[in-house]
Scaffold this motif. Structure first.
Motif, PDB file in Angstrom:
ATOM      1  N   GLY A 110     -30.084   0.486  48.165  1.00 42.16           N
ATOM      2  CA  GLY A 110     -29.234   1.533  47.592  1.00 42.16           C
ATOM      3  C   GLY A 110     -29.559   1.827  46.147  1.00 42.16           C
ATOM      4  N   ASP A 111     -29.848   0.794  45.358  1.00 41.07           N
ATOM      5  CA  ASP A 111     -30.215   1.002  43.954  1.00 41.07           C
ATOM      6  C   ASP A 111     -31.560   1.713  43.839  1.00 41.07           C
ATOM      7  OD1 ASP A 111     -27.910  -0.210  42.985  1.00 41.07           O
ATOM      8  OD2 ASP A 111     -28.828  -2.196  42.888  1.00 41.07           O
ATOM      9  N   LEU A 112     -32.498   1.349  44.714  1.00 40.83           N
ATOM     10  CA  LEU A 112     -33.821   1.970  44.688  1.00 40.83           C
ATOM     11  C   LEU A 112     -33.746   3.442  45.100  1.00 40.83           C
ATOM     12  CD1 LEU A 112     -35.648  -1.028  46.350  1.00 40.83           C
ATOM     13  CD2 LEU A 112     -36.082  -0.232  44.023  1.00 40.83           C
ATOM     14  N   LEU A 113     -32.975   3.725  46.142  1.00 40.11           N
ATOM     15  CA  LEU A 113     -32.866   5.111  46.615  1.00 40.11           C
ATOM     16  C   LEU A 113     -32.138   5.986  45.603  1.00 40.11           C
ATOM     17  CD1 LEU A 113     -32.059   4.516  50.401  1.00 40.11           C
ATOM     18  CD2 LEU A 113     -34.262   5.096  49.373  1.00 40.11           C
ATOM     19  N   SER A 114     -31.164   5.410  44.895  1.00 44.17           N
ATOM     20  CA  SER A 114     -30.453   6.161  43.852  1.00 44.17           C
ATOM     21  C   SER A 114     -31.393   6.579  42.731  1.00 44.17           C
ATOM     22  CB  SER A 114     -29.320   5.314  43.269  1.00 44.17           C
ATOM     23  OG  SER A 114     -28.348   5.032  44.248  1.00 44.17           O
ATOM     24  N   ALA A 115     -32.424   5.778  42.496  1.00 41.33           N
ATOM     25  CA  ALA A 115     -33.373   6.086  41.420  1.00 41.33           C
ATOM     26  C   ALA A 115     -34.290   7.244  41.772  1.00 41.33           C
ATOM     27  CB  ALA A 115     -34.203   4.841  41.104  1.00 41.33           C
ATOM     28  N   VAL A 116     -34.512   7.479  43.084  1.00 44.46           N
ATOM     29  CA  VAL A 116     -35.427   8.561  43.476  1.00 44.46           C
ATOM     30  C   VAL A 116     -34.692   9.784  44.025  1.00 44.46           C
ATOM     31  CG1 VAL A 116     -37.298   6.954  43.964  1.00 44.46           C
ATOM     32  CG2 VAL A 116     -35.787   7.636  45.822  1.00 44.46           C
ATOM     33  N   ASP A 117     -33.392   9.649  44.246  1.00 49.31           N
ATOM     34  CA  ASP A 117     -32.604  10.780  44.751  1.00 49.31           C
ATOM     35  C   ASP A 117     -31.291  10.838  43.973  1.00 49.31           C
ATOM     36  OD1 ASP A 117     -31.212  12.720  46.103  1.00 49.31           O
ATOM     37  OD2 ASP A 117     -31.192  11.696  48.032  1.00 49.31           O
ATOM     38  N   LYS A 118     -31.194  11.761  43.036  1.00 51.52           N
ATOM     39  CA  LYS A 118     -30.019  11.842  42.158  1.00 51.52           C
ATOM     40  C   LYS A 118     -28.752  12.237  42.923  1.00 51.52           C
ATOM     41  CE  LYS A 118     -32.559  10.627  38.781  1.00 51.52           C
ATOM     42  NZ  LYS A 118     -32.508   9.183  38.410  1.00 51.52           N
ATOM     43  N   GLU A 119     -28.903  12.768  44.134  1.00 51.61           N
ATOM     44  CA  GLU A 119     -27.733  13.137  44.943  1.00 51.61           C
ATOM     45  C   GLU A 119     -27.305  12.018  45.886  1.00 51.61           C
ATOM     46  OE1 GLU A 119     -27.836  17.094  46.738  1.00 51.61           O
ATOM     47  OE2 GLU A 119     -29.647  17.500  45.565  1.00 51.61           O
ATOM     48  N   PHE A 120     -27.976  10.883  45.800  1.00 50.59           N
ATOM     49  CA  PHE A 120     -27.668   9.799  46.733  1.00 50.59           C
ATOM     50  C   PHE A 120     -26.266   9.261  46.482  1.00 50.59           C
ATOM     51  CE2 PHE A 120     -27.854   5.456  48.404  1.00 50.59           C
ATOM     52  CZ  PHE A 120     -28.419   5.686  49.655  1.00 50.59           C
ATOM     53  N   ASP A 121     -25.484   9.185  47.549  1.00 47.30           N
ATOM     54  CA  ASP A 121     -24.119   8.667  47.476  1.00 47.30           C
ATOM     55  C   ASP A 121     -24.187   7.148  47.554  1.00 47.30           C
ATOM     56  OD1 ASP A 121     -21.553   7.834  47.863  1.00 47.30           O
ATOM     57  OD2 ASP A 121     -21.156   9.046  49.634  1.00 47.30           O
ATOM     58  N   ARG A 122     -24.050   6.506  46.385  1.00 46.23           N
ATOM     59  CA  ARG A 122     -24.268   5.054  46.314  1.00 46.23           C
ATOM     60  C   ARG A 122     -23.272   4.270  47.152  1.00 46.23           C
ATOM     61  NH1 ARG A 122     -25.611   1.026  46.897  1.00 46.23           N
ATOM     62  NH2 ARG A 122     -26.652  -0.559  45.661  1.00 46.23           N
ATOM     63  N   ALA A 123     -22.047   4.748  47.279  1.00 44.78           N
ATOM     64  CA  ALA A 123     -21.010   3.993  47.985  1.00 44.78           C
ATOM     65  C   ALA A 123     -21.173   4.073  49.504  1.00 44.78           C
ATOM     66  CB  ALA A 123     -19.627   4.494  47.577  1.00 44.78           C
ATOM     67  N   LYS A 124     -21.333   5.299  50.015  1.00 46.75           N
ATOM     68  CA  LYS A 124     -21.367   5.467  51.471  1.00 46.75           C
ATOM     69  C   LYS A 124     -22.777   5.652  52.034  1.00 46.75           C
ATOM     70  CE  LYS A 124     -16.710   7.402  51.895  1.00 46.75           C
ATOM     71  NZ  LYS A 124     -15.908   8.560  52.372  1.00 46.75           N
TER      72      LYS A 124
END
Length: 318
Positions: A110-124
């Motif tokens: 989740g932390d890695l995907l948040s870094a490459v996709d600014k729209e990534f919903d970290r919680a869900k």
């Protein structure tokens, strides 16, 4: 018997988080193994002790069975053992910590995907998708001056993990139930990066079906087939997908048959195991000296369901 019960009554709690592990829905503790333990336990090593939720008291056994099925399929799963604490009279799954914190860094997916996709919903993790994961892997691969990352090997490992999830009916491989391990500098002064083992497998293998509901839920083959068809991966095929795919449908969408022969065979090998070995693994859980042992009825249904999933996956893999 492969299911030994480990007495952890005298094991010490880790000083980290006061021994209470903060992640996930189920109660967990971090324990340190004694300096003298029997193989296959590691001495002076961190272990995660996971308890079942009260409404599903046998769930910890699903975690342990998943480990042994992983071994049968040649999937890397952190070793898991039956643990018993005499002071609390509680059983749980004792799971080996899967990386050495002295030489490695672990980062959640989740932390890695948040870094490459600014729209990534970290919680869900609504955008948690194979498309996004493979994009992440491609980005890391391009930093060859900083990292040693065998992208195609790690993609294959990720696909194999998803096939394993489909086999055991795991519905909870969310963005924090996988990640990357950054092993500190190799001889070339680069981080060596690899996918984590397939950890946290307790939400699988019919754990949620209570004993008194088994017959009503699975009284004939059509009911069993419907149950299998309703199972979904957490991850989607692409980040714009509105619905999750069924376990088997997602594997079909990967079009494994179009991969190079070596990769296709590696995927097929996951579901090419001997079914009598699977039967033995499952039915041994009806003979363990534990109040939460599986009934023979549960073992029979689990074997039928897992064997049928195996057949569906063989068809999906071509």
């Amino acid at each position: 018997m492969c299911y030994q019960i480990i007495d952890i009554t005298t094991w010490q709690a880790s000083s980290e988080y006061d021994g209470i592990y903060p992640k996930g829905a189920r109660e967990k503790k971090i324990l340190i193994s004694p300096s003298h333990v029997n193989i296959p336990l590691k001495p002076n090593w961190k272990y995660l002790l996971k308890f079942s939720v009260s409404r599903h008291p046998q769930q910890f056994l699903s975690e342990i069975l998943a480990y042994h099925i992983g071994r049968l399929c040649n999937i890397t799963v952190p070793p898991a053992f039956i643990a018993y604490d005499r002071n609390s009279n509680l059983y749980g799954a004792l799971i080996e910590w899967f990386y050495d914190e002295k030489s490695s860094i672990y980062i959640d997916g989740g932390d890695l995907l948040s870094a490459v996709d600014k729209e990534f919903d970290r919680a869900k993790g609504e955008r948690h998708s194979i498309e996004l994961v493979f994009n992440l892997f491609s980005i890391i691969h391009n930093y060859k001056d900083k990292y040693t990352f065998k992208m195609f090997d790690e993609i294959l490992k990720f696909i194999k993990m998803l096939i394993f999830d489909a086999l055991i009916g795991n519905t909870d491989r969310h963005q924090d139930n996988w990640g990357l391990i950054f092993n500190k500098y190799d001889g070339n002064k680069k981080f060596n990066i690899s996918l984590s083992p397939a950890f946290d497998n307790g939400t699988s293998l019919c754990y949620e079906i209570l004993e008194d509901k088994l017959y009503n839920k699975f009284f004939d083959l059509n009911n069993i087939k419907r149950y299998i068809e309703k199972g979904t991966h957490h991850i989607k095929y692409n980040k714009g997908a509105l619905e999750k795919s069924s376990h088997v449908e997602l594997i079909k969408n990967l079009k494994i048959q179009n991969l190079p022969d070596e990769y296709r065979k590696a995927c097929l090998n996951i579901v090419s195991f001997d079914e009598e070995s699977l039967r033995s693994l499952i039915f041994l859980l009806s003979k363990i000296n534990c109040e939460h042992r599986f009934s023979e009825k549960r073992c029979d249904i689990l074997f039928t369901i897992t064997s049928l999933r195996k057949k569906y996956l063989l068809d999906a893999l071509g």
